[in-house]
Scaffold this motif. Sequence first.
Motif, mmCIF file in Angstrom:
data_model
loop_
_atom_site.group_PDB
_atom_site.id
_atom_site.type_symbol
_atom_site.label_atom_id
_atom_site.label_comp_id
_atom_site.label_asym_id
_atom_site.label_seq_id
_atom_site.Cartn_x
_atom_site.Cartn_y
_atom_site.Cartn_z
ATOM 1 N N ARG A 1 31.097 -10.359 -36.993
ATOM 2 C CA ARG A 1 30.430 -9.920 -35.777
ATOM 3 C C ARG A 1 29.070 -9.334 -36.134
ATOM 4 N N GLY A 2 28.354 -8.900 -35.095
ATOM 5 C CA GLY A 2 26.993 -8.432 -35.274
ATOM 6 C C GLY A 2 26.041 -9.334 -34.515
ATOM 7 N N ASN A 3 24.770 -8.977 -34.503
ATOM 8 C CA ASN A 3 23.811 -9.828 -33.800
ATOM 9 C C ASN A 3 23.495 -11.070 -34.625
ATOM 10 N N VAL A 4 22.723 -11.972 -34.046
ATOM 11 C CA VAL A 4 22.434 -13.251 -34.698
ATOM 12 C C VAL A 4 21.762 -13.031 -36.057
ATOM 13 N N ASP A 5 20.786 -12.152 -36.100
ATOM 14 C CA ASP A 5 20.060 -11.917 -37.352
ATOM 15 C C ASP A 5 20.988 -11.418 -38.454
ATOM 16 N N SER A 6 21.863 -10.473 -38.116
ATOM 17 C CA SER A 6 22.753 -9.913 -39.147
ATOM 18 C C SER A 6 23.776 -10.946 -39.613
ATOM 19 N N ARG A 7 24.208 -11.820 -38.717
ATOM 20 C CA ARG A 7 25.156 -12.867 -39.112
ATOM 21 C C ARG A 7 24.479 -13.872 -40.049
ATOM 22 N N SER B 1 20.342 -6.146 -26.793
ATOM 23 C CA SER B 1 20.195 -7.009 -27.968
ATOM 24 C C SER B 1 19.025 -7.971 -27.777
ATOM 25 N N THR B 2 18.482 -8.433 -28.886
ATOM 26 C CA THR B 2 17.341 -9.353 -28.815
ATOM 27 C C THR B 2 17.689 -10.614 -28.036
ATOM 28 N N LEU B 3 18.893 -11.159 -28.280
ATOM 29 C CA LEU B 3 19.285 -12.370 -27.569
ATOM 30 C C LEU B 3 19.397 -12.111 -26.070
ATOM 31 N N ASP C 1 28.386 -3.157 -27.565
ATOM 32 C CA ASP C 1 27.263 -2.853 -28.449
ATOM 33 C C ASP C 1 27.559 -1.656 -29.330
ATOM 34 N N ARG D 1 21.730 -6.318 -21.457
ATOM 35 C CA ARG D 1 22.063 -5.681 -22.733
ATOM 36 C C ARG D 1 20.778 -5.545 -23.539
#
Length: 307
Positions: A150-156, A12-14, A49, A10
């Motif tokens: 929800r969302g990526n780690v940074d947005s959470r 995403s950064t993670l 995504d 995927r």
Amino acid sequence: MSMNLRLGTRASTLATTQSGMVADDIVARAAVRGVEVTVELVEISTKGDRTQGSLVGLSEVGVFVNALRDALLNDECDLIVHSLKDMPVGAHPELDLVAVTEREDVRDALCGGGLTLAELPEGARVGTSSPRRAAQVRALRPDLEVADLRGNVDSRLARVGNDFDAVILAAAGLARLGRSDEVSEFFTTTQMVPAPGQGALGVEIRADAAAEIAEVVGAVNHPHTRAAVTAERTMLEVLEAGCATPVAAHAVVVGNTLRLTTRVTNLTGTLVLNETDSGSVADAGSVGRSAGWALMGRGAARLMGRS
């Protein structure tokens, strides 16, 4: 001997961070055996995504897995990496789970601007995308307002102090992204039993892949982690439960003994079933099956919302 591999991930950064870690491990282990390997990351877009709504229900069918598996089967890549907690429990007939990497921190983490769970004010708003985390937080603090996030780690993390007082994330993901300093409190695995497979990564290749690929990629397999997640995921399979159900499991291997702790909670956190089983590491699947059937016998289906 040299080998070039394409690793589907995927975007995403993670996901790319996790995939990069696996790629580096494959390269390093191959080098020790005198094999020169290069691994190229190939980014694959998934429905998860692209979807903006809640993933509850969607994740139950492996929303983050299907697109990667399609890419692998279509020869767009040679191997794929999943967070094991997102993987459907059933084996894929055309793919081989050739490796399970050594598990990182299995715990859940509260990011609350420096406040622990006990220190959050009454009625505080806590965000999580996981019904399992939501149910167990409600059991610990019934006064809190738990909402979907929800969302990526940074947005959470960015929402802490705005529309949320705290959010709950996996400690392993935060560590992989270098964001562990955001953690106010790490839950013990007794306070909050993790998701089956949490903290571990699964690596799949095509079942008809060349033996050389299976050998090179399979070198990153960690037997004790694989036994632990096999027990956890077998229990999940018996319960016919997915990501949308509040089912938790954590197995620990000590010597040749595997000890499995499982928990099923209703969505409101008012009813909790706990089960502890143990057995030989070699019988990890049997330990998981025993736990699953014991939970079913004690009414787990009702807690999960089934009659």
